[in-house]
Motif scaffolding. Structure first.
Motif, PDB file in Angstrom:
ATOM      1  N   LEU A  41       2.595  -7.530  -5.265  1.00  0.00           N
ATOM      2  CA  LEU A  41       3.371  -6.465  -4.643  1.00  0.00           C
ATOM      3  C   LEU A  41       3.448  -6.640  -3.128  1.00  0.00           C
ATOM      4  O   LEU A  41       4.521  -6.554  -2.529  1.00  0.00           O
ATOM      5  N   VAL A  42       2.311  -6.897  -2.543  1.00  0.00           N
ATOM      6  CA  VAL A  42       2.267  -7.072  -1.089  1.00  0.00           C
ATOM      7  C   VAL A  42       3.134  -8.243  -0.665  1.00  0.00           C
ATOM      8  O   VAL A  42       3.930  -8.145   0.279  1.00  0.00           O
ATOM      9  N   ALA A  43       2.987  -9.337  -1.362  1.00  0.00           N
ATOM     10  CA  ALA A  43       3.757 -10.524  -0.997  1.00  0.00           C
ATOM     11  C   ALA A  43       5.252 -10.263  -1.120  1.00  0.00           C
ATOM     12  O   ALA A  43       6.044 -10.667  -0.261  1.00  0.00           O
ATOM     13  N   GLY A  57       8.801   1.548 -10.663  1.00  0.00           N
ATOM     14  CA  GLY A  57       8.989   1.579  -9.227  1.00  0.00           C
ATOM     15  C   GLY A  57       8.153   2.637  -8.542  1.00  0.00           C
ATOM     16  O   GLY A  57       7.621   2.434  -7.454  1.00  0.00           O
ATOM     17  N   LYS A  58       8.040   3.724  -9.223  1.00  0.00           N
ATOM     18  CA  LYS A  58       7.244   4.815  -8.685  1.00  0.00           C
ATOM     19  C   LYS A  58       5.808   4.378  -8.452  1.00  0.00           C
ATOM     20  O   LYS A  58       5.209   4.683  -7.431  1.00  0.00           O
ATOM     21  N   SER A  59       5.299   3.703  -9.434  1.00  0.00           N
ATOM     22  CA  SER A  59       3.916   3.251  -9.350  1.00  0.00           C
ATOM     23  C   SER A  59       3.747   2.264  -8.201  1.00  0.00           C
ATOM     24  O   SER A  59       2.765   2.319  -7.454  1.00  0.00           O
ATOM     25  N   CYS A  60       4.713   1.379  -8.061  1.00  0.00           N
ATOM     26  CA  CYS A  60       4.656   0.398  -6.974  1.00  0.00           C
ATOM     27  C   CYS A  60       4.684   1.106  -5.616  1.00  0.00           C
ATOM     28  O   CYS A  60       3.920   0.771  -4.713  1.00  0.00           O
ATOM     29  N   TRP A  93       1.711   1.036  -2.830  1.00  0.00           N
ATOM     30  CA  TRP A  93       1.964   0.517  -1.484  1.00  0.00           C
ATOM     31  C   TRP A  93       1.645   1.567  -0.431  1.00  0.00           C
ATOM     32  O   TRP A  93       0.926   1.330   0.527  1.00  0.00           O
ATOM     33  N   ILE A  94       2.149   2.729  -0.634  1.00  0.00           N
ATOM     34  CA  ILE A  94       1.989   3.788   0.364  1.00  0.00           C
ATOM     35  C   ILE A  94       0.543   4.235   0.503  1.00  0.00           C
ATOM     36  O   ILE A  94       0.053   4.448   1.600  1.00  0.00           O
ATOM     37  N   ASN A  95      -0.115   4.364  -0.607  1.00  0.00           N
ATOM     38  CA  ASN A  95      -1.454   4.940  -0.561  1.00  0.00           C
ATOM     39  C   ASN A  95      -2.568   3.923  -0.425  1.00  0.00           C
ATOM     40  O   ASN A  95      -3.712   4.303  -0.193  1.00  0.00           O
ATOM     41  N   SER A 133       4.824   8.304   4.323  1.00  0.00           N
ATOM     42  CA  SER A 133       5.316   7.645   3.131  1.00  0.00           C
ATOM     43  C   SER A 133       6.826   7.563   3.101  1.00  0.00           C
ATOM     44  O   SER A 133       7.401   6.893   2.279  1.00  0.00           O
ATOM     45  N   SER A 134       7.458   8.255   3.991  1.00  0.00           N
ATOM     46  CA  SER A 134       8.911   8.211   4.003  1.00  0.00           C
ATOM     47  C   SER A 134       9.377   6.967   4.702  1.00  0.00           C
ATOM     48  O   SER A 134       9.995   7.006   5.738  1.00  0.00           O
TER      49      SER A 134
END
Length: 265
Positions: free
Chosen positions: A25-27, A50-53, A57-59, A168-169
DNA sequence: AAGTCACGCAACCGCAAGTGC
DNA sequence: CGCACTTGCGGTTGCGTGACT
């Protein structure tokens, strides 16, 4: 965890993220940004929605996340901001550099709320809660969330910084459309590649990032762009702000997997 | 030392709002 | 103008772990 699946597609993985998934995900985000969370997992080859991703990422994965215990100052700030804003965690998070709304929410419910409970009860008995939402009842008791979203209409809640309500926005478009929006005085995720503070923020999880960034490019399906493509992309996309979609389209085209993935976008 | 309890954190869900068509 | 889609937010859940008995 114990609920019905949120994602329409079955077969998507749920639960805790593995280090491998994190790396992928990070990459992917570093290289391509996250303009479309829904399409991102497919493009990255992740069996996640997508939500999970986005949440991950945000958290957790964002480089500017400050982990560890909250300082006294931070806790005081949360208490004060909560008093002003109510349960608008994203707005509170926007004022606490490196902290996420989820984290603040957790801290509030596990520590601060209890700490304040006795005093709060007296206060509530005396008069209505200031922000109307501090009690935490049904949904959105306080201010309508709308004002704090993408095009904040001068903010329903004055204290919230107008340019963005939440840490997160953040979208890749915010990089290109607004450039470095660090005017509020604290680091924001979208600026970590272009903001002078980026390097400092980048240190929060240095070992993880160094590990991730050193991963062999072959680990991914698409050919790697030279150097930190995310930063470079963001920068060049920023330069080509009016046409950033074209830029990303080009990136995908060059990446080679666009033939498979693009039609699904 | 084993079992139980409480807490903290990560992740999920549903809904509201913004955007594009 | 209305609809569909996507994103973002807040509330909630449940697992993992440490503290306590």
């Amino acid at each position: 965890m114990g609920r019905a699946p949120c994602c329409e597609k079955m077969g998507l993985k749920k639960g805790p993220w593995t280090p491998e998934e994190d790396k992928v995900l990070v990459a992917h985000i570093q290289r391509f940004g996250h303009g479309n969370w829904r399409a991102l997992p497919k493009q990255a080859g992740l069996l996640r929605c997508g939500k999970s991703c986005r949440l991950r990422w945000i958290n957790y994965l964002r480089p500017d996340i400050k982990r560890g215990n909250f300082s006294k100052e931070e806790e005081d700030a949360i208490i004060r901001l909560h008093d002003q804003l109510g349960n608008r965690w994203s707005a509170i998070a926007a004022r606490l550099p490196g902290r996420t709304d989820n984290e603040i929410k957790n801290v509030w419910h596990t520590h601060l709320k209890k700490r304040l409970e006795p005093a709060k009860e007296e206060e509530v008995a005396a008069h209505e809660a200031p922000a109307g939402g501090a009690g935490g009842k049904k949904r959105r008791p306080a201010v309508k969330r709308g004002g704090a979203r993408r095009a904040p209409p001068a903010a329903a809640a004055a204290p919230v910084s107008p340019e963005r309500s939440a840490s997160s926005s953040v979208t890749e478009s915010s990089v290109t459309e607004q450039g470095n929006t660090g005017s509020s005085g604290f680091p924001k995720e979208e600026s970590f590649t272009s903001c002078p503070d980026a390097e400092e923020q980048f240190r929060f999880d240095e070992s993880f990032w160094s590990e991730t960034l050193s991963m062999p490019l072959e680990s991914f399906d698409v050919p790697m762009e030279p150097c930190d493509a995310f930063g470079a992309a963001a920068t060049s996309a920023s330069a080509a702000a009016p046409d950033d979609m074209d830029y990303w389209l080009r990136v995908f085209m060059e990446s080679g997997d666009v033939q498979q993935e693009l039609p699904q976008i």
